[in-house]
Motif scaffolding. Structure first.
Motif, PDB file in Angstrom:
ATOM      1  N   ARG A 139      -1.722   5.116   4.938  1.00  0.00           N
ATOM      2  CA  ARG A 139      -1.275   4.495   3.559  1.00  0.00           C
ATOM      3  C   ARG A 139      -1.367   5.330   2.470  1.00  0.00           C
ATOM      4  N   TRP A 140      -2.645   6.015   2.242  1.00  0.00           N
ATOM      5  CA  TRP A 140      -2.945   6.547   0.885  1.00  0.00           C
ATOM      6  C   TRP A 140      -3.395   8.062   0.963  1.00  0.00           C
ATOM      7  N   GLY A 141      -3.248   8.474   2.215  1.00  0.00           N
ATOM      8  CA  GLY A 141      -3.751  10.095   2.584  1.00  0.00           C
ATOM      9  C   GLY A 141      -2.893  11.109   1.741  1.00  0.00           C
ATOM     10  N   ALA A 142      -1.518  10.991   1.675  1.00  0.00           N
ATOM     11  CA  ALA A 142      -1.078  12.110   0.902  1.00  0.00           C
ATOM     12  C   ALA A 142      -1.346  12.205  -0.482  1.00  0.00           C
ATOM     13  N   LEU A 143      -2.003  10.980  -1.195  1.00  0.00           N
ATOM     14  CA  LEU A 143      -2.607  11.144  -2.354  1.00  0.00           C
ATOM     15  C   LEU A 143      -4.108  11.424  -2.578  1.00  0.00           C
ATOM     16  N   LEU A 144      -4.719  11.519  -1.257  1.00  0.00           N
ATOM     17  CA  LEU A 144      -6.207  11.675  -1.451  1.00  0.00           C
ATOM     18  C   LEU A 144      -6.271  13.384  -1.557  1.00  0.00           C
ATOM     19  N   PRO A 145      -7.477  13.575  -2.030  1.00  0.00           N
ATOM     20  CA  PRO A 145      -7.752  15.304  -1.967  1.00  0.00           C
ATOM     21  C   PRO A 145      -8.255  15.679  -0.601  1.00  0.00           C
ATOM     22  N   ARG A 146      -7.716  16.868  -0.556  1.00  0.00           N
ATOM     23  CA  ARG A 146      -8.001  17.318   0.949  1.00  0.00           C
ATOM     24  C   ARG A 146      -9.186  17.602   1.447  1.00  0.00           C
ATOM     25  N   TRP A 147     -10.022  17.806   0.526  1.00  0.00           N
ATOM     26  CA  TRP A 147     -11.507  17.677   0.925  1.00  0.00           C
ATOM     27  C   TRP A 147     -12.075  16.342   1.828  1.00  0.00           C
ATOM     28  N   SER A 148     -11.561  15.189   1.041  1.00  0.00           N
ATOM     29  CA  SER A 148     -11.964  13.918   1.774  1.00  0.00           C
ATOM     30  C   SER A 148     -11.220  13.765   3.207  1.00  0.00           C
ATOM     31  N   LEU A 149     -10.244  14.343   3.589  1.00  0.00           N
ATOM     32  CA  LEU A 149      -9.748  14.357   4.877  1.00  0.00           C
ATOM     33  C   LEU A 149     -10.516  15.022   5.617  1.00  0.00           C
ATOM     34  N   GLY A 194      -1.175  14.812 -10.729  1.00  0.00           N
ATOM     35  CA  GLY A 194      -1.830  15.590 -11.943  1.00  0.00           C
ATOM     36  C   GLY A 194      -1.369  14.622 -13.140  1.00  0.00           C
ATOM     37  N   SER A 195      -0.231  13.717 -13.086  1.00  0.00           N
ATOM     38  CA  SER A 195       0.327  12.825 -14.137  1.00  0.00           C
ATOM     39  C   SER A 195      -0.351  11.448 -14.130  1.00  0.00           C
ATOM     40  N   GLY A 196      -0.832  11.101 -13.165  1.00  0.00           N
ATOM     41  CA  GLY A 196      -1.118   9.597 -12.925  1.00  0.00           C
ATOM     42  C   GLY A 196      -0.162   8.570 -12.843  1.00  0.00           C
ATOM     43  N   TRP A 197       1.073   9.069 -12.740  1.00  0.00           N
ATOM     44  CA  TRP A 197       2.096   7.934 -12.791  1.00  0.00           C
ATOM     45  C   TRP A 197       2.204   7.450 -11.400  1.00  0.00           C
ATOM     46  N   GLY A 204       8.312  23.090   0.637  1.00  0.00           N
ATOM     47  CA  GLY A 204       7.478  22.555  -0.456  1.00  0.00           C
ATOM     48  C   GLY A 204       7.713  21.597  -1.381  1.00  0.00           C
ATOM     49  N   PHE A 205       9.028  20.991  -1.113  1.00  0.00           N
ATOM     50  CA  PHE A 205       9.490  19.963  -2.176  1.00  0.00           C
ATOM     51  C   PHE A 205       8.637  18.651  -2.279  1.00  0.00           C
ATOM     52  N   VAL A 206       8.342  18.033  -1.056  1.00  0.00           N
ATOM     53  CA  VAL A 206       7.582  16.815  -1.192  1.00  0.00           C
ATOM     54  C   VAL A 206       6.021  17.105  -1.713  1.00  0.00           C
ATOM     55  N   ASN A 207       5.687  17.936  -1.310  1.00  0.00           N
ATOM     56  CA  ASN A 207       4.276  18.639  -1.597  1.00  0.00           C
ATOM     57  C   ASN A 207       4.247  18.516  -3.377  1.00  0.00           C
ATOM     58  N   SER A 208       5.327  19.182  -3.680  1.00  0.00           N
ATOM     59  CA  SER A 208       5.498  19.339  -5.545  1.00  0.00           C
ATOM     60  C   SER A 208       5.479  18.237  -5.951  1.00  0.00           C
ATOM     61  N   VAL A 209       6.214  17.083  -5.650  1.00  0.00           N
ATOM     62  CA  VAL A 209       6.551  15.939  -6.140  1.00  0.00           C
ATOM     63  C   VAL A 209       5.461  15.127  -6.295  1.00  0.00           C
ATOM     64  N   VAL A 210       4.426  15.335  -4.819  1.00  0.00           N
ATOM     65  CA  VAL A 210       3.191  14.426  -4.814  1.00  0.00           C
ATOM     66  C   VAL A 210       2.208  15.031  -5.853  1.00  0.00           C
ATOM     67  N   ASP A 211       2.072  16.427  -5.963  1.00  0.00           N
ATOM     68  CA  ASP A 211       1.079  17.285  -6.801  1.00  0.00           C
ATOM     69  C   ASP A 211       1.550  16.860  -8.286  1.00  0.00           C
ATOM     70  N   ALA A 212       2.678  16.880  -8.456  1.00  0.00           N
ATOM     71  CA  ALA A 212       3.099  16.494  -9.874  1.00  0.00           C
ATOM     72  C   ALA A 212       2.742  14.979 -10.139  1.00  0.00           C
ATOM     73  N   LEU A 213       2.797  14.069  -9.385  1.00  0.00           N
ATOM     74  CA  LEU A 213       2.358  12.747  -9.584  1.00  0.00           C
ATOM     75  C   LEU A 213       0.875  12.624  -9.516  1.00  0.00           C
TER      76      LEU A 213
END
Length: 610
Positions: free
Chosen positions: A82-92, A459-462, A448-457
């Protein structure tokens, strides 16, 4: 068509270059990492639980421990899905290491050696995670480290050392085999179908020869060739026939270059697109070379775009100019050859500089409830104020970015600015709302599109649930497997998807329940005819009813009059957008008028006119 193509010897002359393998396979995108680790934990937890079935009639403390560990693994897996895409990589990585240690504990607590061996086999999921997340060497080391406690637990249970050794050998062997296969897939520089240099090799060679040309002052040109009507060949004769056409064409082109331009390098960039690095060729010589290649390709139709290296220009930029020339050639007809001129070069360079300097701004246009004007969302619209030309039309600079390979970087800048502006507006008005932004087909299929969107989210907290990606109906209609996968990945991350300008085509209507979308944005031309066409109103009413039935939200674009807004209220349209409600403006202007009026029905002062 295939039978009429001349037989040639295979294009055996290939140009490749050495490269350092990537730090990790391309499969290690955040959402894939989360998905892989999540499913591994879920399936591994269930499998471990199954090993306890024989002891359920008379459970022991060991059975209880294994069941608790199984449940914990499954719960962690569901959470990671559910939330893995938003977790920091080290946690995985920590999750995978923890799973290995849990397996060792479960082995100790298993009721029989058979159950212990079965539980130890679950380590396969950890091994797969390692090989996808790390380089081959690091994957082997991490897997070996986690196999030590698992192997020790098996030996403690008096499992024969040969069985333990076999298990360890199989696990490490699997890591090595899969890792080598992935490494080969990500570092290969020879096209499998034609034997030519592939995109990676072409990029590396072009960069090298651009540097040589700059030092020596020699001319260098790039020729891009694209097969005309190749989709029709695939559609009518099948993909195997298309592959045959490409293989024969590659052989013909390679033979011609070996004969007339031995210093040129031929590559297949992908699909039906080929490229030539023409060393020592001016644009005129490159045009003549392209004409010879077009003649050799007959009866297969080919279009070409040519660009000569300009002093101070880099490899990606000259390639983008050749691509723009190719696009213009195909747009103006089939079988044409066009050269890139330097007329737009300064504007391209200025746009590149603006993107690098984050000098692209955004205006926000409200999405409102047409019944009361409440602000429920905003659409981010790109704006560029050129230091000398002033306001540059978005239609002009976005098309320029599309043609010259800048649209991915431009889109990333727009998204970051949009998130910052939307956050500023949210802080001012005190409530959440949707933020929508437009995405082109080239952005959507970029790796890298989906990656960039997730990274932007991140970074912004949106909130991802309050972000809506807009794609045009034509992009969805193309039904690209890569595009569809990107949309599904976005939605899996919680991001919503809208079809923009819906109503300008017809092919998506019967497939709305199959597409990974949440919103329909009706084209402004459709809305403009509501007052004059009873049939259009009936279609609108039916479309709203159908959308509600399948869980889609309709947004009416281009609402410019009070009468149109009132009709939308009568039809129970949930969202509307247009100059009647508000023009695009900055977050500060929208916030000021929102505070003054309580909603966005008053028209905020528009952005400065160009």
């Amino acid at each position: 068509m295939i039978s009429s193509i001349k037989d040639r010897r295979p294009a055996t002359e290939t140009r490749t270059m050495s490269s350092t393998p990537p730090a990790a396979p391309s499969a290690s995108a955040p959402w894939r990492v989360g998905r892989t680790a999540g499913w591994g934990n879920v399936v591994g937890g269930v499998a471990a639980g199954i090993t306890t079935l024989p002891t359920w009639a008379s459970p022991t403390s060991g059975t209880a421990v294994v069941l608790v560990l199984s449940a914990l693994a499954a719960v962690c897996g569901v959470g990671t899905l559910r939330w893995g895409a938003l977790l920091p990589r080290w946690s995985l990585h920590v999750l995978v290491g923890q799973a290995g240690l849990m397996i060792a504990v479960a082995v100790v607590c298993s009721e029989s050696n058979a159950a212990a061996l079965a539980t130890a086999g679950i380590f396969t999921f950890c091994a797969v995670d390692h090989v996808f997340f790390h380089t081959l060497r690091r994957a082997l080391l991490r897997s070996a480290a986690l196999l030590v406690p698992i192997g020790g637990a098996l030996l403690w249970r008096d499992v024969h050392p040969s069985a333990v050794a076999a298990l360890v050998l199989v696990e490490l062997g699997m890591v090595a085999v899969i890792g080598l296969r992935l490494r080969g897939a990500t570092s290969a520089q020879v096209d499998d179908l034609t034997g030519l240099a592939d995109r990676r090799a072409f990029d590396g060679l072009l960069e090298r020869w651009v540097q040589v040309a700059g030092r020596k002052g020699e001319p260098l040109s790039v020729v891009l060739l694209d097969v005309d009507d190749f989709k029709e060949i695939n559609a009518t004769q099948g993909s195997a026939a298309g592959d045959t056409v490409l293989a024969h064409l590659a052989a013909d082109l390679a033979h011609e270059l070996r004969t007339t331009a031995p210093h040129a390098t031929l590559a297949r960039l992908g699909g039906d697109e080929f490229a030539v690095i023409a060393r020592g060729c001016t644009v005129q010589a490159a045009l003549e070379l392209a004409e010879r290649l077009r003649s050799v390709a007959a009866p297969v139709g080919v279009s070409a775009g040519v660009a000569q290296l300009v002093p101070g220009e880099d490899a990606p930029r000259v390639t983008r100019r050749a691509a723009a020339a190719l696009h213009q050639a195909k747009s103006s007809g089939r079988g044409r050859i066009l050269a890139s001129t330097s007329d737009d070069l300064q504007l391209i360079q200025d746009l590149t500089t603006a993107i690098s300097a984050n000098a692209i701004s955004v205006a926000l246009q409200p999405l409102v409830d047409p019944s009361d004007g409440r602000l429920l969302g905003v659409e981010a619209l790109a704006r560029w104020i050129h230091p000398e030309r002033g306001f540059v039309s978005p239609a002009e600079f976005i098309q320029l970015a599309e043609e010259h390979g800048l649209v991915v970087d431009l889109g990333a800048v727009i998204l970051r600015r949009a998130l910052a502006e939307a956050e500023a507006l949210r802080e001012e008005i005190g409530h959440d709302f949707l933020l929508t932004f437009n995405v082109s087909g080239k952005q959507l299929v970029h790796p890298g599109f989906v990656n960039s969107v997730v990274d932007a989210l991140v970074g912004s907290g949106w909130n991802p649930k309050q972000l809506v990606v807009e794609v045009t109906e034509s992009v969805v209609d193309a039904s690209s497997a890569v595009a569809r996968e990107a949309l599904e990945d976005l939605r899996w991350c919680g991001i919503q998807v809208a079809i923009d300008d819906f109503g300008t085509g017809y092919s998506c209507l019967s497939r709305l329940d199959e597409l990974p979308v949440d919103f329909l944005k009706l084209d402004s031309g459709f809305i403009g005819e509501l007052l004059t066409s009873p049939r259009r109103r009936a279609v609108m009413a039916g479309m709203l009813a159908m959308s509600r039935a399948i869980g889609l939200v309709v947004i009416a674009e281009g609402v410019e009059t009070l009468e149109q807004a009132q009709l939308l209220v009568e039809l129970d349209c949930p969202l509307a957008q247009g100059y009647h409600f508000a023009r695009p403006a900055t977050a500060a202007v929208l916030a000021e008028h929102y505070r003054a009026s309580g909603h966005a029905t008053d028209r905020p002062a528009a952005e400065p006119a160009p």
